[in-house]
Design a protein around this motif. Structure first.
Motif, mmCIF file in Angstrom:
data_model
loop_
_atom_site.group_PDB
_atom_site.id
_atom_site.type_symbol
_atom_site.label_atom_id
_atom_site.label_comp_id
_atom_site.label_asym_id
_atom_site.label_seq_id
_atom_site.Cartn_x
_atom_site.Cartn_y
_atom_site.Cartn_z
ATOM 1 N N GLN A 58 0.695 -1.245 -0.029
ATOM 2 C CA GLN A 58 -0.066 -0.044 0.252
ATOM 3 C C GLN A 58 0.817 1.386 0.010
ATOM 4 O O GLN A 58 0.447 2.349 -0.620
ATOM 5 N N LYS A 59 2.045 1.180 0.495
ATOM 6 C CA LYS A 59 2.796 2.411 0.608
ATOM 7 C C LYS A 59 3.373 2.619 -0.651
ATOM 8 O O LYS A 59 3.764 3.887 -0.994
ATOM 9 N N ASN A 60 3.739 1.583 -1.424
ATOM 10 C CA ASN A 60 4.261 1.612 -2.940
ATOM 11 C C ASN A 60 3.002 1.683 -3.888
ATOM 12 O O ASN A 60 3.417 1.284 -5.002
ATOM 13 N N LYS A 61 1.746 1.917 -3.569
ATOM 14 C CA LYS A 61 0.873 1.620 -4.444
ATOM 15 C C LYS A 61 0.820 2.644 -5.792
ATOM 16 O O LYS A 61 0.392 2.249 -6.670
ATOM 17 N N SER A 62 1.567 3.939 -5.794
ATOM 18 C CA SER A 62 1.699 4.559 -7.026
ATOM 19 C C SER A 62 2.553 3.894 -7.979
ATOM 20 O O SER A 62 2.575 4.186 -9.151
ATOM 21 N N MET A 63 3.275 2.817 -7.669
ATOM 22 C CA MET A 63 4.048 2.019 -8.593
ATOM 23 C C MET A 63 3.118 1.043 -9.257
ATOM 24 O O MET A 63 3.596 0.474 -10.211
ATOM 25 N N ILE A 64 2.008 0.669 -8.868
ATOM 26 C CA ILE A 64 1.139 -0.299 -9.314
ATOM 27 C C ILE A 64 -0.058 0.210 -9.940
ATOM 28 O O ILE A 64 -0.937 0.837 -9.630
#
Length: 415
Positions: A58-64
């Motif tokens: 969720q913290k890296n959701k901008s990558m998905i």
């Protein structure tokens, strides 16, 4: 363990170390299963690492791409899974309230033949190590033959008060498999190719080491001596056939290429391995006890077994059956030196090992999950420092009871 072609350049690389932590902590929990304090420490740490996987994603959701829609589907799966719902509450309790409240039971049985052993099960103190529990078990009304050859098996089972119907090590394995599949799907979503650095491929996401857990949960005592035992098993994978050193030492044919082009039948494999075994016996003067497992992905694993007597054979073949389950093997060959003797009508319970008329033989048994079964036998003698091997005798079927533990694994897989 899951890995991707991009390595540290992977857009969601921060989740990789967490999966490695989960695998390592799970193994530590398994290896400390009989020690309540160590098991509790590794259990808590593994639960916390499992819970952090979704936070990192969720913290890296901008990558998905389309994260909310994609992750929403996985969230629904998690909500429908009782173990994953428990995982959330368990982590919160560990962080805010202290250790989980756990229960401990043991299943006690005696391995004294090739059948599934009857057992008794009872609750034990969660403060006692499994070895201490096993040492204080007293068996009554046990025959001399059972005491001479039997193995006392004490299998522990840890559960949580909030998840009473699931064994904790298996619950962690289930959650680990789920998280592995989640992370793999996240890689697919960002277009990064992944692989599992394990042979065979993980089962339902969990690593093969997380399948067939009784070896972690159990301790064994040889009834004849009272000693704790764990038969040695050494593993060697030879996906490309017999090694070059062995080919040279024993003057073996190179049948690897033909096997790859036209895989042999189980009967042909048995013939090949028996010819190799005879060469090894003549060269070395003896033949180790080995088990060969044929896996679904055309890999072959060989286990060298150190089984000193009949009691250790009961336990050793139980271990082999666990490996068949863990690896998904669909065929199995067993090769060893054996004593053979004609049955004595005046002493029907006498084993070939105890017969005064016993003879030495090299034996091979081959079975598969589809019911094939072949047996090869060749008598041999030591003469003048050399080995003389007689003609090979063959049999089909027979249903040898020593192979029953493996048959039970395959029967269970079909239900």
């Amino acid at each position: 363990m899951i890995s991707c072609v991009s390595g540290p350049a992977c857009p969601i690389f921060p989740v990789h170390p967490r999966l490695e932590d989960i695998s390592r902590l799970w193994v530590q929990a398994a290896e400390s299963y009989s020690d309540p304090d160590s098991f509790r420490t590794n259990l808590n740490a593994c639960i916390q690492s499992l819970r952090s996987v979704t936070w990192i994603l969720q913290k890296n959701k901008s990558m998905i791409p389309d994260f909310e829609v994609w992750y929403g589907g996985w969230q629904r799966k998690m909500k429908d899974d009782p173990i994953l719902r428990w995982l959330v509450d368990a982590r919160n309790q560990i962080e805010k309230e202290g250790d989980l409240e756990t229960n401990s039971t043991v299943k006690v049985s005696v391995l004294a033949n090739w059948n599934e052993a009857p057992y008794m099960e009872f609750t034990v103190s969660p403060l006692l190590p499994t070895e201490a529990i096993a040492s204080n078990i007293r068996l009554r009304n046990v025959s001399k033959s059972v005491r001479d050859t039997g193995i006392l098996s004490v299998e522990r089972r840890w559960t949580s008060n909030t998840l009473p119907n699931a064994e904790l090590l298996d619950a962690l394995a289930h959650a680990s498999g789920f998280m592995t599949l989640l992370v793999k799907d996240a890689h697919d979503k960002v277009g990064i190719r992944t692989s599992f650095g394990e042979i065979p491929q993980p089962i339902d996401g969990r690593l093969p080491i997380m399948v067939s857990l009784s070896r972690y949960r159990s301790v064994y005592i040889k009834l004849s001596t009272g000693e704790f035992i764990s038969p040695e098993t050494k593993y060697e994978e030879f996906p490309n056939g017999i090694g070059d050193i062995a080919k040279e030492r024993y003057n073996l044919p190179d049948f690897t290429r033909s096997n790859q082009l036209n895989p042999p039948t189980l009967y042909e494999r048995a013939q090949q391995f028996f010819e190799i075994a005879k060469k090894i016996l003549k060269k070395d003067g003896h033949h180790n006890h080995i088990a060969v497992l044929f896996l679904p992905n055309d890999q072959t694993t060989m286990l060298t077994l150190d089984l000193r007597d009949r009691s250790e054979k009961y336990l050793g073949f139980s271990r082999v059956a666990e490996e068949v389950e863990r690896t998904g093997a669909q065929a199995f060959i067993n090769i060893c030196e054996s004593w053979i003797a004609r049955e004595d009508p005046s002493n029907p319970k006498q084993t070939p090992t105890d017969s005064p008329h016993r003879l030495e033989a090299l034996t091979l048994s081959a079975i598969s999950s589809n019911g094939e079964e072949y047996h090869l036998l060749a008598r041999f003698e030591h003469r003048g420092g050399l080995i003389e091997i007689g003609p090979t005798q063959e049999a089909k079927g027979m249903g040898l009871s020593v192979l029953d533990p493996i048959r039970r694994v395959w029967a269970k897989q079909k239900t």
